[in-house]
Each structure stands twice: as C-alpha cells, then as structure tokens.
Design a protein around this motif. Structure first.
Motif, PDB file in Angstrom:
ATOM      1  N   VAL A   1      -6.579  -5.402 -11.468  1.00  0.00           N
ATOM      2  CA  VAL A   1      -6.956  -4.733 -10.364  1.00  0.00           C
ATOM      3  C   VAL A   1      -5.670  -4.679  -9.575  1.00  0.00           C
ATOM      4  CG1 VAL A   1      -8.106  -4.970  -7.880  1.00  0.00           C
ATOM      5  CG2 VAL A   1      -9.311  -5.901 -10.010  1.00  0.00           C
ATOM      6  N   LEU A   2      -5.430  -3.328  -9.208  1.00  0.00           N
ATOM      7  CA  LEU A   2      -4.186  -2.926  -8.392  1.00  0.00           C
ATOM      8  C   LEU A   2      -4.596  -2.515  -6.837  1.00  0.00           C
ATOM      9  CD1 LEU A   2      -3.051  -0.729 -11.223  1.00  0.00           C
ATOM     10  CD2 LEU A   2      -2.230  -2.677 -10.738  1.00  0.00           C
ATOM     11  N   LEU A   3      -3.786  -3.337  -6.062  1.00  0.00           N
ATOM     12  CA  LEU A   3      -3.829  -2.789  -4.689  1.00  0.00           C
ATOM     13  C   LEU A   3      -2.926  -1.719  -4.518  1.00  0.00           C
ATOM     14  CD1 LEU A   3      -5.080  -3.497  -1.985  1.00  0.00           C
ATOM     15  CD2 LEU A   3      -3.231  -5.108  -1.553  1.00  0.00           C
ATOM     16  N   THR A   4      -3.506  -0.391  -3.952  1.00  0.00           N
ATOM     17  CA  THR A   4      -2.631   0.664  -3.980  1.00  0.00           C
ATOM     18  C   THR A   4      -1.990   1.061  -2.612  1.00  0.00           C
ATOM     19  OG1 THR A   4      -4.693   2.023  -3.740  1.00  0.00           O
ATOM     20  CG2 THR A   4      -3.926   1.449  -6.084  1.00  0.00           C
ATOM     21  N   GLY A   5      -2.603   0.131  -1.617  1.00  0.00           N
ATOM     22  CA  GLY A   5      -2.059   0.469  -0.029  1.00  0.00           C
ATOM     23  C   GLY A   5      -3.130  -0.419   0.548  1.00  0.00           C
ATOM     24  N   HIS A   6      -2.712  -0.595   1.914  1.00  0.00           N
ATOM     25  CA  HIS A   6      -3.443  -1.263   2.779  1.00  0.00           C
ATOM     26  C   HIS A   6      -4.522  -0.711   3.191  1.00  0.00           C
ATOM     27  CE1 HIS A   6      -0.569  -4.384   2.896  1.00  0.00           C
ATOM     28  NE2 HIS A   6       0.481  -3.757   3.442  1.00  0.00           N
ATOM     29  N   GLY A   7      -5.813  -1.326   3.524  1.00  0.00           N
ATOM     30  CA  GLY A   7      -6.959  -0.695   4.117  1.00  0.00           C
ATOM     31  C   GLY A   7      -8.040  -1.357   3.386  1.00  0.00           C
ATOM     32  N   GLY A   8      -9.178  -0.615   3.448  1.00  0.00           N
ATOM     33  CA  GLY A   8     -10.630  -1.005   2.993  1.00  0.00           C
ATOM     34  C   GLY A   8     -10.624  -1.232   1.498  1.00  0.00           C
ATOM     35  N   PRO A   9     -11.650  -2.060   0.977  1.00  0.00           N
ATOM     36  CA  PRO A   9     -11.667  -2.437  -0.526  1.00  0.00           C
ATOM     37  C   PRO A   9     -11.541  -1.376  -1.533  1.00  0.00           C
ATOM     38  CG  PRO A   9     -13.847  -3.413   0.794  1.00  0.00           C
ATOM     39  CD  PRO A   9     -12.826  -2.227   1.748  1.00  0.00           C
ATOM     40  N   GLU A  10     -11.830  -0.102  -0.781  1.00  0.00           N
ATOM     41  CA  GLU A  10     -11.511   1.142  -1.823  1.00  0.00           C
ATOM     42  C   GLU A  10      -9.927   1.229  -2.294  1.00  0.00           C
ATOM     43  OE1 GLU A  10     -10.840   2.442   2.291  1.00  0.00           O
ATOM     44  OE2 GLU A  10     -12.359   1.337   1.356  1.00  0.00           O
ATOM     45  N   MET A  11      -9.138   0.403  -1.552  1.00  0.00           N
ATOM     46  CA  MET A  11      -7.693   0.475  -2.049  1.00  0.00           C
ATOM     47  C   MET A  11      -7.540  -0.447  -3.331  1.00  0.00           C
ATOM     48  SD  MET A  11      -6.948   2.435   0.419  1.00  0.00           S
ATOM     49  CE  MET A  11      -5.237   2.570   0.068  1.00  0.00           C
ATOM     50  N   LEU A  12      -8.546  -0.875  -3.648  1.00  0.00           N
ATOM     51  CA  LEU A  12      -8.582  -1.748  -5.140  1.00  0.00           C
ATOM     52  C   LEU A  12      -8.861  -0.512  -6.286  1.00  0.00           C
ATOM     53  CD1 LEU A  12     -10.236  -5.037  -3.846  1.00  0.00           C
ATOM     54  CD2 LEU A  12      -7.972  -4.641  -4.106  1.00  0.00           C
ATOM     55  N   ARG A  13      -7.798  -0.862  -7.116  1.00  0.00           N
ATOM     56  CA  ARG A  13      -8.295   0.124  -8.321  1.00  0.00           C
ATOM     57  C   ARG A  13      -8.003  -0.816  -9.574  1.00  0.00           C
ATOM     58  NH1 ARG A  13      -5.185   2.952 -11.626  1.00  0.00           N
ATOM     59  NH2 ARG A  13      -3.188   2.708 -10.518  1.00  0.00           N
ATOM     60  N   TYR A  14      -9.139  -0.651 -10.365  1.00  0.00           N
ATOM     61  CA  TYR A  14      -9.161  -1.294 -11.770  1.00  0.00           C
ATOM     62  C   TYR A  14      -8.474  -0.196 -12.854  1.00  0.00           C
ATOM     63  CZ  TYR A  14     -11.083  -3.902 -15.996  1.00  0.00           C
ATOM     64  OH  TYR A  14     -11.135  -4.647 -17.104  1.00  0.00           O
ATOM     65  N   GLY A  15      -7.266  -0.795 -13.505  1.00  0.00           N
ATOM     66  CA  GLY A  15      -6.640  -0.181 -14.117  1.00  0.00           C
ATOM     67  C   GLY A  15      -5.408  -0.928 -14.971  1.00  0.00           C
ATOM     68  N   ASP A  16      -4.625  -0.100 -15.621  1.00  0.00           N
ATOM     69  CA  ASP A  16      -3.702  -0.679 -16.676  1.00  0.00           C
ATOM     70  C   ASP A  16      -2.281  -1.102 -15.811  1.00  0.00           C
ATOM     71  OD1 ASP A  16      -5.116  -0.312 -19.164  1.00  0.00           O
ATOM     72  OD2 ASP A  16      -4.680   2.012 -18.872  1.00  0.00           O
ATOM     73  N   ALA A  17      -1.872  -2.329 -16.045  1.00  0.00           N
ATOM     74  CA  ALA A  17      -0.587  -2.885 -15.729  1.00  0.00           C
ATOM     75  C   ALA A  17       0.495  -3.513 -16.873  1.00  0.00           C
ATOM     76  CB  ALA A  17      -0.807  -3.897 -14.592  1.00  0.00           C
TER      77      ALA A  17
END
Ligand SMILES: NC(=O)c1ccc[n+]([C@@H]2O[C@H](COP(=O)([O-])OP(=O)(O)OC[C@H]3O[C@@H](n4cnc5c(N)ncnc54)[C@H](OP(=O)(O)O)[C@@H]3O)[C@@H](O)[C@H]2O)c1
Length: 308
Positions: A4-20
């Motif tokens: 789960v990648l945190l892509t910026g500060h803010g609400g829960p929508e800033m969490l993206r499930y993806g590849d790392a």
C-alpha cells in the motif's frame, strides 16, 4: 511485491494498492514475507502529515508491526533461519509493514509460537511493546495500586488493562457504552462511560494514569492522581500545555524496539495473563477503509491486514 503506497498527505484516498520493489536484507537484517500487518493510530497521523509527520518522501509505505516468515538472511545473521515464523515492530522512524515483504534488523524480531496466529501476533506486537514499556518500565506499576487507563477499548489500552490486572493493580478505564463488556472481559474492575460521566470528578486517588487518548483528556487526568502519583502518556496533550501540579510525575515511555519485550509478551501469553484483542481483518487492498475506521477513533481492539 504488492504494497500500500502512500502517495501524498491527505485523506484515505492517498493510499494506493500497487507494486513496489522487493526489499533486500542488509547486514544484520532479515527479509520477512509478511502474512499479517496491523493498523496503528500513528498510521493515519503519518498519512495526514501534521506536525512531526510532515517530512515524508512519497511514495511511502506505512505500517509498524507485522508477522510473517523469514525468506532471506543478511550477512551476520546467525540466530534466525529461512522459514522461521517471526513477528516484530519496525525501528522508530522507519515503517513499511503494509506490504508483502519487509527488511528489518534481526535483533528486534522475535520467534512467533505456533499457538499464536500471524494475525494475532501482528495485532499484539506494537500494542504489547508500548504497554509493557509504559506500565512496567516507566510507571513501575505495583500490586495494590490503582490505575486509570484512558481509552480502554483501543489497541494499546486493551493490552494495558490485561497487564495492569496481571500486575495486581485495581483497574479503572474509560470507554463508550458499547465497549463496556469488552473492557470488563479484559479485566477492568470499573468502567466509566466518558460520554455520560466526568471521570475527573468520578475518580480520585489514583497512583497512575495511563493516557492513550491525549488532548483535553490528559489535561483533566491530573485531577484524579494522588500526591506522588504518575501520569504516563503516549498520546500528547495540547501543544504548550504545562501541568500545574508539582506533586505528581509526568512520564513518557521510550518504547524502544527490542526482542526482549516481545518475548516478555509471549511469556505473559503462555501464563494466560494476556490474550489477543478483538480483531477486525482487512485485505491490503482495502487499506483506505481500514484508515477511515482508525481515524474515526472508536474502533474496538485492532484492525489487521491479512496480507497472504
Ligand atoms: N510509541 C508510542 O508512543 C505509541 C505507540 C502506540 C500508540 N501511540 C499513540 O497512542 C494513542 C493510542 O493508540 P492506539 O493505536 O492504541 O489507539 P486506537 O486503538 O486507535 O484507540 C481507539 C480507542 O480510543 C477510544 N477513545 C477515543 N476517544 C476517547 C475518549 N475521549 N475517552 C476514552 N476513550 C476514547 C475509543 O474508545 P470508545 O469507542 O470506547 O470511545 C477507541 O477504542 C494514539 O495517539 C497513538 O498514536 C503511541
């Protein structure tokens, strides 16, 4: 690996499930294939990026505790082997457990006994470490003392109720009415519905307050302490607050990461003194929903990701 990648500060929508990228075991480290990782209140605070959590480089992987199986050994690791089931808490200032794999210092993870599932071990890692540091190492809670634990239905406080009871203290806690049976089941002797009753007038002569709620709750907690009492906090009072009482101690536990405290928790588990909290499971892909609940501040026990 998936994370789960945190892509910026803010609400829960800033969490993206993806590849790392897959982590690599450095000297003294192991890579653990994570089976379960827990949600801690600190995670949504990091996501929001306020105060000391403003300095994050994106994408960032959240998550401080986990349970899984060792899949790679770094140079110099002699006390763990590939295939060992382990659980642990990341170093302070490091995160990364909302993922399929993590690299971590071998010295701060502990072997997971088979009687404890991965989900339960992840749920108990940071909560037990924190409560043990707070009540045993910092407050030095003793048999016969009275403790008020603020926020009894939460993760750390729930373990603290069990621990305080085991240490022989009389345990008072605060919780919403729907959590009263739960906290009594953990061992609380007296439960205050903080929506209906003011704990600051209902309770007095406590030896210790353990504050896991913070803010105004911490300010008002000083009123319940007897002279010489100790207030131990893990959730902060409002900025700039200075306690007016000089006859009590204000203490903050260091909560260092080490294997010894995790093994102390396992010894308590073995004795039947503590057991896993209420757990609500989530898939990693549903991290945003778990964060909405965590940030709502009224969950019971722990939210845990079943990673594989
Ligand atoms: N190393 C450290 O210093 C450390 C480690 C872990 C956690 N923490 C901090 O400690 C705090 C607790 O963490 P956590 O993960 O255990 O929290 P949590 O599980 O998210 O706690 C949620 C609980 O707080 C209770 N609550 C909310 N407002 C309350 C109030 N006014 N009075 C009484 N209870 C209240 C809710 O109970 P009801 O639904 O019954 O109202 C809910 O069960 C967080 O601020 C976290 O960041 C610090």
């Amino acid at each position: 690996m998936k994370a789960v990648l945190l892509t910026g500060h803010g609400g829960p929508e800033m969490l993206r499930y993806g590849d790392a990228p897959d982590p690599i075991a450095g000297p003294g480290e192991v890579v653990v294939d994570i089976h379960a990782a827990s949600v801690n209140a600190a995670d949504y605070k990091v996501r929001l990026g306020k105060g000391r959590y403003s300095d994050v480089r994106f994408p960032h992987i959240l998550g401080r505790d986990f349970s899984g199986v060792v899949s790679a050994l770094g140079a110099g690791v002699a006390d763990l082997a590939i295939g060992d089931a382990v659980f642990g808490v990341t170093e302070q200032g490091q995160e990364g457990a909302y993922a399929e794999k993590i690299a971590i210092k071998a010295a701060i993870v502990a072997r997971k006994p088979t009687r404890l599932g991965h989900v339960e071990a992840a749920a108990m890692a940071l909560t037990s470490l924190t409560a043990l540091w707070a009540l045993e190492d910092t407050a030095r809670l003793r048999a016969g003392e009275t403790i008020l634990i603020q926020g009894g239905a939460g993760g750390v406080a729930g373990f603290a109720i069990q621990l305080a009871k085991y240490l022989g203290a009389s345990v008072i806690t605060t919780a919403s009415a729907h959590n009263h049976d739960y906290v009594r089941g953990l061992g609380a002797d007296r439960v205050i519905d903080y929506h209906a009753e003011d704990f600051a007038t209902a309770v007095h002569d406590c030896d210790v307050v353990f504050d896991t709620v913070g803010g105004d709750v911490q300010i008002r907690s000083y009123a319940v302490l007897k002279p010489g009492g100790r207030l131990v906090w893990i959730a902060p009072a409002p900025e700039g607050f200075k306690p007016s009482r000089k006859d009590v101690e204000t203490l903050r536990p260091a909560v260092a990461r080490d294997r010894a405290h995790l093994e102390r928790m396992l010894a308590l588990l073995e004795r039947g003194a503590v057991w896993p909290p209420a757990i609500t499971p989530f898939k990693l892909a549903d991290a945003a929903e778990a964060h909405r609940i965590s940030e709502g501040r009224h969950l019971q026990g722990k939210l845990v990701f079943e990673v594989r």
